[in-house]
Write an enzyme that holds these catalytic residues in place. Structure first.
Site, PDB file in Angstrom:
ATOM      1  N   ASP A   1      79.220 -23.024 -11.723  1.00 48.41           N
ATOM      2  CA  ASP A   1      77.950 -23.568 -11.215  1.00 48.41           C
ATOM      3  C   ASP A   1      76.906 -23.665 -12.328  1.00 48.41           C
ATOM      4  OD1 ASP A   1      76.215 -24.557  -9.330  1.00 48.41           O
ATOM      5  OD2 ASP A   1      75.595 -22.595  -8.607  1.00 48.41           O
ATOM      6  N   GLY A   2      76.049 -24.684 -12.217  1.00 46.33           N
ATOM      7  CA  GLY A   2      74.917 -24.799 -13.132  1.00 46.33           C
ATOM      8  C   GLY A   2      74.941 -26.041 -14.015  1.00 46.33           C
TER       9      GLY A   2
ATOM     10  N   ARG B   1      71.649 -28.165 -13.500  1.00 53.10           N
ATOM     11  CA  ARG B   1      70.446 -27.564 -14.097  1.00 53.10           C
ATOM     12  C   ARG B   1      70.508 -27.601 -15.615  1.00 53.10           C
ATOM     13  NH1 ARG B   1      71.073 -22.252 -11.143  1.00 53.10           N
ATOM     14  NH2 ARG B   1      72.992 -23.272 -10.478  1.00 53.10           N
TER      15      ARG B   1
ATOM     16  N   HIS C   1      78.138 -32.327 -16.042  1.00 56.69           N
ATOM     17  CA  HIS C   1      79.538 -32.169 -15.637  1.00 56.69           C
ATOM     18  C   HIS C   1      80.467 -32.366 -16.837  1.00 56.69           C
ATOM     19  CE1 HIS C   1      78.250 -31.640 -11.613  1.00 56.69           C
ATOM     20  NE2 HIS C   1      77.872 -32.888 -11.429  1.00 56.69           N
TER      21      HIS C   1
ATOM     22  N   SER D   1      84.553 -29.362  -0.571  1.00 57.68           N
ATOM     23  CA  SER D   1      84.551 -30.369   0.504  1.00 57.68           C
ATOM     24  C   SER D   1      83.112 -30.839   0.758  1.00 57.68           C
ATOM     25  CB  SER D   1      85.185 -29.796   1.784  1.00 57.68           C
ATOM     26  OG  SER D   1      84.800 -28.466   2.009  1.00 57.68           O
TER      27      SER D   1
ATOM     28  N   LEU E   1     100.327 -20.117 -18.306  1.00 60.25           N
ATOM     29  CA  LEU E   1      99.188 -19.999 -17.385  1.00 60.25           C
ATOM     30  C   LEU E   1      99.395 -20.954 -16.220  1.00 60.25           C
ATOM     31  CD1 LEU E   1      96.138 -18.938 -17.070  1.00 60.25           C
ATOM     32  CD2 LEU E   1      95.471 -21.132 -18.047  1.00 60.25           C
TER      33      LEU E   1
ATOM     34  N   SER F   1      79.856 -19.963  -1.328  1.00 57.81           N
ATOM     35  CA  SER F   1      79.876 -21.412  -1.137  1.00 57.81           C
ATOM     36  C   SER F   1      81.216 -21.928  -0.603  1.00 57.81           C
ATOM     37  CB  SER F   1      79.525 -22.127  -2.453  1.00 57.81           C
ATOM     38  OG  SER F   1      78.233 -21.771  -2.859  1.00 57.81           O
TER      39      SER F   1
HETATM   40  C1  FPP Z   1      78.645 -27.241  -9.940  1.00 52.49           C
HETATM   41  O1  FPP Z   1      77.464 -27.378 -10.696  1.00 52.49           O
HETATM   42  C2  FPP Z   1      79.762 -27.989 -10.575  1.00 52.49           C
HETATM   43  C3  FPP Z   1      80.493 -28.987  -9.980  1.00 52.49           C
HETATM   44  C4  FPP Z   1      80.270 -29.431  -8.596  1.00 52.49           C
HETATM   45  C5  FPP Z   1      81.543 -29.726 -10.709  1.00 52.49           C
HETATM   46  C6  FPP Z   1      82.392 -28.893 -11.632  1.00 52.49           C
HETATM   47  C7  FPP Z   1      83.204 -29.780 -12.498  1.00 52.49           C
HETATM   48  C8  FPP Z   1      83.439 -29.558 -13.821  1.00 52.49           C
HETATM   49  C9  FPP Z   1      82.966 -28.345 -14.518  1.00 52.49           C
HETATM   50  C10 FPP Z   1      84.192 -30.534 -14.627  1.00 52.49           C
HETATM   51  C11 FPP Z   1      85.628 -30.657 -14.274  1.00 52.49           C
HETATM   52  C12 FPP Z   1      86.466 -29.476 -14.465  1.00 52.49           C
HETATM   53  C13 FPP Z   1      87.824 -29.476 -14.288  1.00 52.49           C
HETATM   54  C14 FPP Z   1      88.595 -28.242 -14.560  1.00 52.49           C
HETATM   55  C15 FPP Z   1      88.594 -30.676 -13.871  1.00 52.49           C
HETATM   56  P1  FPP Z   1      76.208 -28.086 -10.003  1.00 52.49           P
HETATM   57  O2  FPP Z   1      76.328 -29.547 -10.197  1.00 52.49           O
HETATM   58  O3  FPP Z   1      76.120 -27.642  -8.587  1.00 52.49           O
HETATM   59  O4  FPP Z   1      75.021 -27.493 -10.838  1.00 52.49           O
HETATM   60  P2  FPP Z   1      73.549 -27.142 -10.302  1.00 52.49           P
HETATM   61  O5  FPP Z   1      73.712 -25.987  -9.334  1.00 52.49           O
HETATM   62  O6  FPP Z   1      72.830 -26.736 -11.546  1.00 52.49           O
HETATM   63  O7  FPP Z   1      72.998 -28.372  -9.668  1.00 52.49           O
END
Ligand code: FPP
Length: 247
Positions: free
Chosen positions: A16-17, A20, A33, A62, A127, A192
Site C-alpha cells: 500500500d502507498g 500517496r 504503481h 476485488s 520461490l 482490507s
Molecule cells: C495500493 O496502493 C496498490 C495497488 C492497488 C496496486 C499494487 C500494484 C503494484 C505494486 C504493481 C504490480 C505488482 C505486481 C507484483 C504485479 P494505493 O494505490 O492504494 O496507494 P494509496 O493508498 O497511497 O492511494
C-alpha cells in the site's frame, strides 16, 4: 531450552502507498504503481535469500475495480507489460508464479498471459510467487461455501462432515499454507479483505513506509521483528518454550 525463532515459510504483503508516493512526487497515480512494481521486483529477488518459500503479493483487490477507469486501465496494462517482460527472469531464477483470485473479469489477453506464465514457470523451486489479483477474502470464503454446498447437494459430503480441513481445501489458496507473516506498508492498519481465513493466526507487521520506498532492508527489518515473536496458537508461553504441547 532457550526460546527459538518461529518458523518462516510464507510471507504475504499488502503493498500500500503507491498513490500517496506518486502524489508526494507530483506524479500521476499510475507512476506510483510503476514504482511499486520496481519495489515488488526487489522484494521478490530478496525473498529466497531470506528463506522465504512462498511470497504472496496483493496486487489488485476485488474492490480495486471501483477505482477510476483510467487507474484500473493503467494497472491492467502494467500487469500485462510486467508479465511479458519478466517471465524469462522468473524462469531463470526458478520462481514459480501463480495467480490467486477471480480472473474472469480480467481482459482475455491478460488471462492468457497469466496462464502462460504459470505454465512456463511451473517447475520453479526457489520461490512460489502468489500474485493475488481480483481477489477478496469474503469472495474466497463465499466461493468455498458454494463449492461445498454443491458437493453436499450431490451427496459427496454430509453437512455434518464439513470441517475446517475440507472447507480450507475449497479456498483458492488451498495447498499454500497460511502466511506466517503479513506485512502491510503505507501506514494503514487494516486487512482490507485480504486472505481473511488464511490470516487467522498470522503475525502482523505494519510499516509506515510507502510501498515504492520499501526495500530489501525494510523486508529484513520486518523479518527480524517476526523472529522475536512467540507464536502460541492459543497455547501458553510455557508450552511453547518447552514444547510440551500436551500439557
Ligand atoms: C495500493 O496502493 C496498490 C495497488 C492497488 C496496486 C499494487 C500494484 C503494484 C505494486 C504493481 C504490480 C505488482 C505486481 C507484483 C504485479 P494505493 O494505490 O492504494 O496507494 P494509496 O493508498 O497511497 O492511494
Amino acid at each position: 531450552m532457550p526460546p527459538s525463532s518461529p518458523e518462516l515459510r510464507h510471507v504475504a504483503i499488502i503493498m500500500d502507498g503507491n498513490g500517496r508516493w506518486a502524489q508526494q512526487q507530483g506524479l500521476p497515480r499510475s507512476a506510483g504503481h510503476r514504482a511499486g512494481l520496481d519495489a515488488a521486483r526487489n522484494v521478490i529477488r530478496e525473498a529466497p535469500k531470506c528463506g522465504i518459500g512462498i511470497l504472496s503479493l496483493f496486487a489488485f483487490s476485488s474492490e480495486n475495480w471501483l477505482r477510476p477507469r483510467s487507474e484500473v486501465k493503467a494497472l491492467l496494462s502494467l500487469f500485462s507489460e510486467a508479465l511479458e517482460r519478466e517471465i524469462n527472469t522468473l524462469i531463470k531464477n526458478e520462481i514459480r508464479i501463480t495467480f490467486i483470485g477471480n480472473r474472469s473479469s480480467f481482459p482475455r489477453n491478460l488471462q492468457n498471459l497469466m496462464s502462460e506464465a504459470e505454465r512456463q514457470s511451473a517447475s520453479g523451486q526457489q520461490l512460489v510467487l502468489l500474485v493475488v489479483v481480483g481477489y477478496g477474502g469474503r469472495w474466497d470464503i463465499c466461493q468455498a461455501c458454494r463449492t461445498l454446498a454443491k458437493k453436499a447437494q450431490a451427496g459427496l459430503v454430509a453437512p455434518e462432515e464439513i470441517d475446517e480441513k475440507n472447507f480450507e481445501a475449497c479456498l483458492t489458496t488451498a495447498g499454500f499454507g497460511a502466511p506466517d507473516l503479513l506485512i502491510r506498508t503505507g501506514g494503514e492498519r487494516r486487512l482490507s479483505n485480504f486472505l481473511l481465513w488464511d490470516l487467522a493466526y498470522s503475525e502482523l507487521y505494519f510499516s509506515d513506509t510507502l510501498w515504492p520506498d520499501f526495500t530489501a532492508t525494510h523486508l529484513q527489518e520486518a523479518l527480524e521483528d517476526y523472529r522475536g515473536r512467540q507464536r502460541r496458537f492459543g497455547r501458553t508461553p510455557h508450552q511453547i518454550e518447552y514444547r510440551q504441547g500436551g500439557e
